[in-house]
Design an enzyme around this catalytic site. Sequence first.
Site, PDB file in Angstrom:
ATOM      1  N   ASP A   1      24.767  22.829  55.698  1.00 50.61           N
ATOM      2  CA  ASP A   1      24.473  22.997  54.269  1.00 50.61           C
ATOM      3  C   ASP A   1      23.906  21.724  53.656  1.00 50.61           C
ATOM      4  O   ASP A   1      23.732  21.644  52.437  1.00 50.61           O
ATOM      5  CB  ASP A   1      25.707  23.476  53.512  1.00 50.61           C
ATOM      6  CG  ASP A   1      26.904  22.544  53.612  1.00 50.61           C
ATOM      7  OD1 ASP A   1      26.988  21.779  54.590  1.00 50.61           O
ATOM      8  OD2 ASP A   1      27.777  22.585  52.719  1.00 50.61           O
TER       9      ASP A   1
ATOM     10  N   ASP B   1      23.937  18.238  58.248  1.00 51.06           N
ATOM     11  CA  ASP B   1      24.737  19.364  58.704  1.00 51.06           C
ATOM     12  C   ASP B   1      24.157  20.663  58.131  1.00 51.06           C
ATOM     13  O   ASP B   1      23.121  20.656  57.471  1.00 51.06           O
ATOM     14  CB  ASP B   1      26.218  19.165  58.362  1.00 51.06           C
ATOM     15  CG  ASP B   1      26.506  19.187  56.869  1.00 51.06           C
ATOM     16  OD1 ASP B   1      25.549  19.072  56.073  1.00 51.06           O
ATOM     17  OD2 ASP B   1      27.685  19.318  56.493  1.00 51.06           O
TER      18      ASP B   1
ATOM     19  N   SER C   1      29.056  25.566  56.154  1.00 53.95           N
ATOM     20  CA  SER C   1      28.725  24.201  56.561  1.00 53.95           C
ATOM     21  C   SER C   1      28.292  24.155  58.023  1.00 53.95           C
ATOM     22  O   SER C   1      27.283  24.742  58.391  1.00 53.95           O
ATOM     23  CB  SER C   1      29.912  23.280  56.281  1.00 53.95           C
ATOM     24  OG  SER C   1      29.599  21.942  56.535  1.00 53.95           O
TER      25      SER C   1
END
Length: 454
Positions: free
Chosen positions: A245, A243, A99
């Site tokens: 991902d 963000d 992430s």
Amino acid sequence: MAADLTRIVKAYDVRGVVPDQWDEPLAALFGAAFVEVTGASAIVTGHDMRPSSPGLSRAFARGAAARGADVTEIGLCSTDQLYYASGALDLPGAMFTASHNPARYNGIKMCRAGAAPVGQDTGLVQIRELAERWSDTGAPEPAATAGTIGHRDTLEDYAAHLRSLVDLTSVRPLKVVVDAGNGMGGHTVPTVFAGLPLTVVPMYFELDGTFPNHEANPLDPANIVDLQRRVREEGADLGIAFDGDADRCFVVDEHGDPVSPSAVTALVAARELARNGGHGVVIHNLITSWSVPEVVKEHGGTPVRTRVGHSFIKAEMARAGAIFGGEHSAHYYFKDFWNADTGMLAALHVLAALGGQDGPLSALVAEYDRYVGSGEINSTVDDQTGRLAAIKAAYQGADGVILDELDGLTVSAADWWFNVRPSNTEPLLRLNAEARDEATMTRVRDEALALIRG
């Protein structure tokens, strides 16, 4: 590799430093354990743009195939694109991403068929225990018949599904600055937004898991400074940041001012309720703004409050048959997306709402942003339990004050509330406060911080 798996297997996913805490041989064990726990005969995998992601993902696939499962690799994708594949193909899935964490990290987000979550209470502990045992004793015996590993491109189908859920064809033309943060939004946005009445100003669309421009965490104000400046320079209608991902989206208005995720939750909730005939359940975690349940009720819906964390939200979505759910962290969950979170679908809703009327975004969101919030404030403490007990003692029995312990400690009164939650992984207490005006919020925030920091 001697791995301490309790340090990398978190409440909702696997996450750690590569190769210090985990590597490809361990990823293969996770793949085998995933198949064992889910009982899957076929799975789907995807990965982000981090340098370590392709190797880890392929190792996981080899481990899964050795246990007899057929693996469909969708390659580079956003996390919500992996959820799409899990839902559309009705297969358990594994996404390789960390992430918004720095480049040296990587992780695995796992789900059962239909994008149902795999978390601490839904299989992740068993997966960890198997991988731990096998890391000591060696990989399990391969299945009598190994599974296959194949590839499938799902990007166009994912984009088409999202566009089928939000009609943007008749909105007024909009100029939008999109900051992908060198993450997976740079891969998905061009396809999802293609053909829509949008002028897209791209920022940092080059896929680069070393994050050369800024950390791909738009909830940190330092990481949206470039987006805010560019929105003002371009005279854009809004800005959107994803963000790493691309499963979360963060919005700024035409002035470059941040739009709170609670306001986005309320706006999308109103639209989803309208799509469902003015009724339905909407899930919100306990640190979203009071605005969210108010708006839900005003639009005929039933708000349901839950703990923080995607596995709790998804479980409650399924239990309550909810149509939508939102979190303060800019995760947005949709019944029409297998109860999974997708920042891209939330972004499309914001674009449709803005383009469906003539006013600026700042005016549109004003009706959904009714209170003053502190944002999340983290404090390092030696004794989480002791500090929470001290806060509880300070407010227990106070006139007009209500305490609840659904998740940490929430203290609320007629004009304000605050919540203090312990981190699961660090010696931190997290404070969120909200009030009807700035002065009250500041007073409540500072009183709570004084108790937290002792």
